[in-house]
Design an enzyme around this catalytic site. Structure first.
Site, PDB file in Angstrom:
ATOM      1  N   GLY A 504       0.779  -1.057  -0.009  1.00 51.07           N
ATOM      2  CA  GLY A 504       0.008   0.126  -0.137  1.00 51.07           C
ATOM      3  C   GLY A 504       0.863   1.185   0.022  1.00 51.07           C
ATOM      4  N   GLY A 506       0.234   5.587   0.450  1.00 55.85           N
ATOM      5  CA  GLY A 506      -0.400   6.823   0.709  1.00 55.85           C
ATOM      6  C   GLY A 506       0.287   8.166   0.710  1.00 55.85           C
ATOM      7  N   ALA A 507      -0.466   9.236   1.257  1.00 58.23           N
ATOM      8  CA  ALA A 507       0.340  10.378   1.236  1.00 58.23           C
ATOM      9  C   ALA A 507       1.239  10.482   2.345  1.00 58.23           C
ATOM     10  CB  ALA A 507      -0.593  11.754   1.475  1.00 58.23           C
ATOM     11  N   SER A 508       1.224   9.612   3.513  1.00 63.59           N
ATOM     12  CA  SER A 508       2.185   9.748   4.341  1.00 63.59           C
ATOM     13  C   SER A 508       3.404   8.940   4.546  1.00 63.59           C
ATOM     14  CB  SER A 508       1.363   9.775   5.774  1.00 63.59           C
ATOM     15  OG  SER A 508       0.938   8.230   5.709  1.00 63.59           O
ATOM     16  N   GLY A 509       3.060   7.910   3.793  1.00 64.37           N
ATOM     17  CA  GLY A 509       4.237   6.891   3.324  1.00 64.37           C
ATOM     18  C   GLY A 509       3.882   5.599   2.734  1.00 64.37           C
ATOM     19  N   VAL A 511       3.683   1.259   2.494  1.00 64.45           N
ATOM     20  CA  VAL A 511       3.299   0.024   3.455  1.00 64.45           C
ATOM     21  C   VAL A 511       3.941  -1.027   2.933  1.00 64.45           C
ATOM     22  CG1 VAL A 511       1.561  -1.250   4.950  1.00 64.45           C
ATOM     23  CG2 VAL A 511       1.171   1.301   4.481  1.00 64.45           C
ATOM     24  N   LYS A 526       4.691   0.553   8.076  1.00 63.82           N
ATOM     25  CA  LYS A 526       4.538   1.579   7.428  1.00 63.82           C
ATOM     26  C   LYS A 526       5.809   2.568   7.599  1.00 63.82           C
ATOM     27  CE  LYS A 526       1.052   5.293   6.645  1.00 63.82           C
ATOM     28  NZ  LYS A 526      -0.189   5.726   6.835  1.00 63.82           N
ATOM     29  N   ASP A 621      -9.239  11.843   7.852  1.00 60.79           N
ATOM     30  CA  ASP A 621      -8.894  11.268   6.705  1.00 60.79           C
ATOM     31  C   ASP A 621      -9.660   9.828   6.350  1.00 60.79           C
ATOM     32  OD1 ASP A 621      -7.944  11.310   4.182  1.00 60.79           O
ATOM     33  OD2 ASP A 621      -6.131  10.231   4.447  1.00 60.79           O
TER      34      ASP A 621
END
Length: 782
Positions: A504, A506-509, A511, A526, A621
């Site tokens: 996975g 996302g904007a924060s990192g 996975v 993550k 979010d």
């Protein structure tokens, strides 16, 4: 049964008498000219010539309403209300009589109280009818043609018209019962929001097939008659009656308890209201007098509402509010249901039958087993010959001694409580049981203390022994069950095989999938990419807050890594991907019942974050990609509570932790204070996606259908909900409820959105859901 026939002379005489009463009342009238006005505190009403009836403002709740009421008696008795479901009016409004309608200034959200065309004068008649005339003195509007919950002598309830009860004696907005003059000639009572079928009727005149255009007529002598279009067939609804008397007032009303009654009032100074007739003397007859998951018991001629086993009243002061589970039971996605649940019996009760499976069984114990072994079964109705499996909520319940029907309720063993309805007469045994209980608990507590001391001593001995032989504890896996475990970066490189399997992003990192080496337990690691330069103490303080959150619908954080600028988080691994993977893949879409279970579990997770954990957490979010599915398809919320770990400048992006486009609450763009209501808005969007099984924004569809939250309200308002689901199989009644829940959640004004606790109660069917306003309206309240 056909309408009873009487002689023609009596019929003609009755009609002439009705006409005479109306003509006499119209002669005794007051005249109101264009430009006249009323205010709540001064010049508040216009009286009829005799002073018996008045039109104008009356007190309701914390404000005022506009209607017709009896002014010639000490008790204020409301007989008609304008715009009865609008909020109460403030003291600074003015009601103006104009040529096109009665208008309120300031509007208070209403453009008109009464609408008509070409009005030039008005009158409050002594019949209780408020009429408006044009310049030729023709009636262009009259209150008698728009009844609310009351009929007065001379008034007619026409075919296909209805009366609706008030909510209570003090609240005259629309209640939960209706009386309908059906086109087939039957006068029938139903709960609101039900079809006109015998299954839901609780009173009927029994006049099916009595002719065309049958009407309910209220005569001056206190009789209620049914007449067909030829006026030759008449049925007297009421038993007996009183002679017509100018010193007596009559009214017929469907009361807030669902029974319609005929009342009389003597106009002498000491007069009072007397009940002449009622449609039923059993206050448990009206279906819905007790709310969802509760049933009605008649005690001393009064209706008492009792909850299902394992349920408690949602509102002690309002019996129609129904009951909710005393504790939220676990979902049934796991095995061994018979070990976690038991079946409680409610004998001699009847309920609405909404069974999804009807089994031919004559053994009650077999019926219990069938429900216990069925994950979807929450109750069963047994009647010696059949076992009907039900889903909650149950409604229209009442105790009926004459029936052998038994309701079997599935109750979680961990939350099973005594049925308080069965122990009212067992008070004499409580004291002895209490003493025994206290002694037992004391012994158990003493034993627990001894056991704990033994464990501590044993553990210390084992630690000392390990130190003696210098045996290391490999990887410290046992710590992950009781606290967040710190990892080194090298450990996480080994666990993830040098970060090779990405699952996975996302904007924060990003996975990665990993495996704990000793236990072979899969985890998700993550790697945060935009973490602020905080010190170790601040970073770990944040993690402690998240580490203390434990809920079955939250992804569990197991550990972390703080290695210079490198910061990583270790979570439990979710084998079925995200809700988006399940919901938007045509070959994986869950059935309607599974979608409802998913929605309720997500709501439980957010209720925990907002109200039940030590530190309130706003997710910021919420979207299907951040809701992960475990091996049992149970949803778990991820990425919660990490907003403070990210750089401040990331709040200005459209896809960061502060929200994803299409799910962001309007207050983000208005620079308003952000509260938990921002999460409620995003949950409303996700709920729409769950129940409609489509993305909120899908530009492959026609432009007018591309944005789901903009399409939902027009479809709801026009009654075209089928456009939202296409050919999918859904429970129509539940689907409409879910749409209403979602529309309340996505209101632009944060204060109008319900709390997550209220959302969960609505999703579970425990509380009634009011009609939502348009999402961009700020004039309604919940």
């Amino acid at each position: 049964m056909l309408i009873t026939s009487y002689s023609m002379p009596f019929t003609v005489g009755f009609v002439l008498a009705m006409a005479f009463v109306v003509a006499q009342a119209q002669q005794m009238q007051s005249s109101i000219r264009l430009g006249s006005s009323l205010t709540p505190t001064t010049n508040s009403s216009w009286l009829s010539r005799s002073g018996v009836y008045a039109f104008g403002f009356y007190k309701q709740g914390n404000g005022y309403a506009v209607g017709i009421f009896l002014a010639g008696i000490p008790q204020t008795t409301i007989v008609w209300t304008a715009k009865r479901d609008d909020p109460p009016l403030s003291t600074n409004v003015t009601l103006d009589f104009t040529s096109g309608g009665f208008s309120l200034k300031p509007t208070q959200g209403q453009s008109f109280v009464i609408e008509y065309t070409s009005g030039s004068s008005a009158s409050m008649l002594d019949s209780g009818n408020f009429v408006i005339y044009n310049a030729r003195q023709d009636i262009v509007w009259q209150s008698f043609e728009h009844p609310t919950d009351t009929l007065l002598p001379g008034q007619i309830l026409f075919a296909e018209k209805e009366l609706f009860s008030a909510k209570s004696e003090s609240d005259h907005s629309t209640g939960i019962f209706r009386l309908k003059m059906q086109g087939d000639g039957n006068l029938v009572q139903y709960p609101v929001n039900t079809p006109d079928t015998a299954q839901y009727a609780y009173y009927s005149s029994g006049t099916y097939g009595g002719g065309k255009n049958v009407t309910l007529n209220f005569a001056a002598d206190g009789h209620l008659y049914l007449l067909n279009d030829t006026s030759s067939n008449i049925k007297n609804i009421t038993n007996g009656g009183l002679p017509a008397d100018q010193a007596t007032i009559y009214l017929m009303r469907i009361d807030a308890d669902g029974i319609f009654r005929l009342y009389s009032h003597d106009l002498n100074p000491n007069g009072s209201w007397s009940m002449v007739w009622e449609s039923s003397n059993d206050k448990c007859d009206p279906k819905g007098v007790c709310g969802l998951n509760s049933y009605c018991v008649l005690l001393d001629l009064e209706a008492e509402c009792r909850c299902l086993p394992g349920f408690v009243s949602a509102n002690q002061r309002n019996k129609t509010s129904g009951c909710s589970r005393n504790l939220v039971a676990d979902g049934c996605e796991h095995k061994n249901e018979t070990l976690k649940y038991t079946m409680e019996e409610l004998e001699s009760t009847t309920w609405e039958d909404i069974s999804y499976v009807d089994l031919t069984l004559s053994d009650k114990e077999a019926c219990k087993r069938a429900c216990l072994e069925d994950c979807n079964c929450e109750a069963a109705l047994f009647d010696d010959t059949s076992c009907k499996k039900q889903r909650l909520p149950l409604r229209y319940g009442r105790r009926q001694v004459s029936t052998s029907n038994v309701a079997l309720i599935k109750v979680a063993k961990s939350t099973t409580i005594p049925d308080t309805n069965r122990i009212v007469e067992k008070g004499s045994k409580r004291k002895g049981r209490t003493v025994i209980l206290i002694i037992s608990l004391s012994l158990a507590a003493f034993g627990s203390i001894l056991f704990a001391i033994s464990v501590i001593v044993l553990c210390k001995h084992n630690v000392w022994a390990y130190k003696r032989v210098n045996t290391p504890i490999r990887d410290s896996e046992l710590n992950e069950d009781i606290a967040l475990r710190p990892y080194t970066y090298e450990e996480l490189e080994k666990i993830t095989n040098n970060f090779t399997e990405e699952v996975g992003r996302g904007a924060s990192g990003t996975v990665y999938k990993g495996v704990i080496l000793a236990s072979q337990k899969p985890v998700a690691v993550k790697r945060l990419e935009k973490v602020a330069a905080e010190g170790e103490k601040e970073f770990q303080n944040e993690l402690k807050v998240i580490g203390k959150t434990h809920h079955k619908n939250l992804v569990r954080l197991l550990g972390y890594c703080l290695d210079g600028p490198k910061r990583l988080l270790v979570y439990e691994y979710m084998s079925n991907g995200s809700l988006a993977d399940v919901l938007f893949a045509p070959d994986r879409q869950p059935c309607w019942e599974e979608r409802m279970r998913i929605a309720r579990n997500i709501a439980r997770g957010f209720l925990y974050l907002h109200e039940e954990c030590d530190t309130q957490i706003i997710h910021c979010d919420i979207k299907p990609q951040n809701i992960l599915m475990d091996e049992y398809m149970c949803p778990k919320i991820s990425d919660f509570g990490l907003a403070k770990l990210l750089k401040a400048d990331q709040t200005r992006t459209t896809t960061g932790i502060r929200g994803t486009k299409g799910y962001v609450a309007p207050e983000w763009h208005r620079k308003m204070p952000i509260t938990v209501k921002a999460d409620v808005y995003s949950f409303g969007i996700v709920l729409l996606e769950i129940i409609c099984c489509r993305r909120n924004v899908d530009w492959s569809l026609p432009e007018e259908e591309a944005v789901l939250d903009e399409l939902a309200y027009p479809c709801f308002e026009s009654g075209e909900l089928g456009k939202l689901v296409g050919e999918q199989e859904v429970d129509t009644r539940q689907f409409e409820r879910m749409i209403k829940v979602a529309l309340w959640c996505v209101q632009d004004e944060p204060s109008l959105r319900p709390s997550m606790k209220k959302v969960l109660l609505m999703l579970e069917g425990t509380v009634e859901i009011p009609i939502p306003p348009s999402p961009n309206s700020i004039l309604s309240t919940i």
